[in-house]
Write a protein that holds these residues in place. Structure first.
Motif, short mmCIF file in Angstrom:
data_model
loop_
_atom_site.label_atom_id
_atom_site.label_comp_id
_atom_site.label_asym_id
_atom_site.label_seq_id
_atom_site.Cartn_x
_atom_site.Cartn_y
_atom_site.Cartn_z
N GLY A 185 0.83 -1.20 0.00
CA GLY A 185 0.00 0.00 0.00
C GLY A 185 0.86 1.25 0.00
O GLY A 185 2.05 1.21 -0.30
N VAL A 186 0.25 2.37 0.35
CA VAL A 186 0.95 3.66 0.36
C VAL A 186 1.64 3.85 1.70
O VAL A 186 1.04 3.64 2.75
CB VAL A 186 -0.04 4.82 0.11
N LYS A 187 2.90 4.23 1.65
CA LYS A 187 3.65 4.54 2.86
C LYS A 187 3.76 6.05 2.99
O LYS A 187 3.93 6.77 2.01
CB LYS A 187 5.04 3.91 2.80
N TYR A 188 3.61 6.53 4.23
CA TYR A 188 3.63 7.96 4.50
C TYR A 188 4.81 8.29 5.40
O TYR A 188 4.97 7.72 6.48
CB TYR A 188 2.33 8.40 5.18
N LEU A 189 5.63 9.24 4.95
CA LEU A 189 6.76 9.71 5.74
C LEU A 189 6.51 11.17 6.09
O LEU A 189 6.36 12.00 5.19
CB LEU A 189 8.06 9.58 4.96
N PRO A 190 6.44 11.54 7.38
CA PRO A 190 6.20 12.94 7.74
C PRO A 190 7.28 13.84 7.19
O PRO A 190 8.47 13.53 7.25
CB PRO A 190 6.21 12.92 9.28
N ALA A 191 6.86 14.98 6.64
CA ALA A 191 7.82 15.89 5.99
C ALA A 191 7.86 17.26 6.63
O ALA A 191 8.91 17.89 6.72
CB ALA A 191 7.50 16.02 4.51
N ILE B 282 4.76 7.41 -0.67
CA ILE B 282 5.38 6.44 -1.59
C ILE B 282 4.39 5.31 -1.80
O ILE B 282 4.09 4.56 -0.87
CB ILE B 282 6.70 5.88 -1.03
N ASP B 283 3.85 5.24 -2.99
CA ASP B 283 2.88 4.20 -3.30
C ASP B 283 3.62 2.91 -3.66
O ASP B 283 4.19 2.78 -4.74
CB ASP B 283 1.98 4.64 -4.46
N MET B 284 3.60 1.95 -2.73
CA MET B 284 4.26 0.66 -2.95
C MET B 284 3.22 -0.44 -3.14
O MET B 284 3.42 -1.58 -2.73
CB MET B 284 5.20 0.34 -1.79
N THR B 285 2.10 -0.05 -3.77
CA THR B 285 1.07 -1.04 -4.08
C THR B 285 1.48 -1.83 -5.31
O THR B 285 1.65 -1.29 -6.40
CB THR B 285 -0.28 -0.34 -4.35
N ALA B 286 1.66 -3.12 -5.13
CA ALA B 286 2.12 -3.97 -6.23
C ALA B 286 0.95 -4.39 -7.12
O ALA B 286 -0.20 -4.45 -6.67
CB ALA B 286 2.81 -5.22 -5.68
N GLU B 287 1.26 -4.64 -8.37
CA GLU B 287 0.28 -5.20 -9.31
C GLU B 287 0.87 -6.48 -9.90
O GLU B 287 1.99 -6.48 -10.42
CB GLU B 287 -0.02 -4.19 -10.43
N TYR C 80 14.90 5.26 -4.17
CA TYR C 80 15.25 5.37 -2.75
C TYR C 80 16.33 6.43 -2.54
O TYR C 80 16.30 7.17 -1.55
CB TYR C 80 15.73 4.03 -2.21
N GLY C 81 17.28 6.52 -3.49
CA GLY C 81 18.31 7.54 -3.37
C GLY C 81 17.72 8.94 -3.47
O GLY C 81 18.09 9.84 -2.70
N ALA C 82 16.81 9.14 -4.41
CA ALA C 82 16.15 10.44 -4.55
C ALA C 82 15.32 10.76 -3.31
O ALA C 82 15.25 11.92 -2.87
CB ALA C 82 15.27 10.45 -5.80
N LEU C 83 14.69 9.73 -2.75
CA LEU C 83 13.89 9.91 -1.54
C LEU C 83 14.77 10.31 -0.36
O LEU C 83 14.40 11.18 0.45
CB LEU C 83 13.14 8.62 -1.23
#
Length: 324
Positions: A146-152, A169-174, A255-258
């Protein structure tokens, strides 16, 4: 007129002394606390603004702590994916070596088994504070799939409302979608890169090649070398491994950009916190140089007021001389 019942001069001197004592106490409080406005009674408007800003500053500090945790989670995922990419390069090299005539493919398979175990070890170890972005254990868990939320950041609107803005970050797989798979390994199969047969399907191969079978999905065609493995099979395996490696490289880039964005958010919050501290200081902090000089002056005024009161009290003694 001189009265023995009411000493007007003494009352006036006493009133002046009380005023000076009040100013002295206020200045002493400023010197001892460092605050010009320490309570609402000193200046209700400024005290209210400063109190709200202090509260916001505490919230910003909490977001900074959360960002530090997020940076560690993302950094762990990046490091794990980077290590996994190195292992994939080794696997591709072994598959290329297996193309050679007369090579013992079963011995190469033994080496592949060790590299596969290393990939699984990396995926299982890449966990920080209970979060693992490389290994999915349950594809029905929205916290994993699902979607992961990181406080900014923390924000206050002009109307007084507050909100916490997040990096999403939407990590919902298809299933079978090679550009919608985010984990390295999924125990359910298709939600992990090296456990996903979608790469083989995308390449147009009839064999559902996966590098490793998921624990809950043992039906995929895992890459295993025997002396009967054909050159066509090796070619397909090599292409699929290369496609998997490319997806892993894409994720490592994300991940590097994040990580960079989180670092920029941390820098901004540090600047914001410092600015808020300065703003609060301008509103309520005392000017210690001015307060120190004023304290000296008021102390002198108090001594003079005490002397004036003493002189005023001697007027009654002068009247007593008249009755002697």
């Amino acid at each position: 007129m001189t009265s023995i019942l009411t000493n007007v001069s003494a009352l006036s001197a006493l009133q002046n002394l009380r005023s000076i004592s009040s100013s002295l106490q206020s200045t002493q409080n400023q010197v001892s606390s460092g605050l010009r406005i320490a309570a609402a009674k000193d200046n209700a408007a400024y005290w209210s603004v400063a109190t709200t800003m202090r509260s916001d500053n505490m919230a910003v500090s909490a977001v900074q702590d959360a960002l530090g945790l997020s940076a560690s989670v993302v950094g762990t995922a990046y490091s794990g994916m980077e290590s996994a990419i190195d292992v994939m390069h080794e696997i591709k090299a072994k598959l290329v070596a297996a193309h050679e005539e007369g090579v013992d493919k079963e011995k190469i398979n033994g080496e592949l088994d060790q590299l596969k175990d290393q990939l699984r070890s990396i995926a299982e170890s890449a966990s920080f504070s209970g979060q693992n972005w490389l290994r999915m254990t349950d594809n029905t868990d929205p916290k994993q799939n699902g979607v992961k939320y990181l406080p900014a950041s923390f924000a206050r609107s002009p109307s007084g409302g507050v909100s916490v803005n997040s990096i999403e970050i939407d990590m919902t797989a298809e299933w079978y979608s090679t550009d919608k798979v985010f984990y390295l390994i999924s125990e359910d199969g298709c939600d992990g890169i090296i456990t996903n047969s979608g790469f083989s399907t995308a390449a147009g191969y009839s064999n559902d090649w996966v590098l490793i079978r998921g624990e809950h999905h043992p039906f995929h065609n895992e890459m295993v070398l025997t002396n009967d493995t054909t050159s066509d099979d090796l070619e397909e395996m090599t292409v699929v491994v290369e496609m998997m490696t490319k997806r892993m490289t894409d994720l490592a880039s994300i991940y590097g950009a994040l990580e960079k964005r989180i670092e920029m958010s941390e820098d901004f919050l540090n600047v914001l916190s410092d600015s808020q501290d300065k703003g609060i200081g301008r509103l309520v902090d005392a000017d210690m140089n001015e307060a120190s000089m004023r304290l000296k002056a008021i102390q002198t005024q108090e001594q003079l007021a005490l002397q004036a009161l003493s002189i005023a009290n001697t007027s009654a003694e002068n009247i007593m001389q008249l009755f002697r």
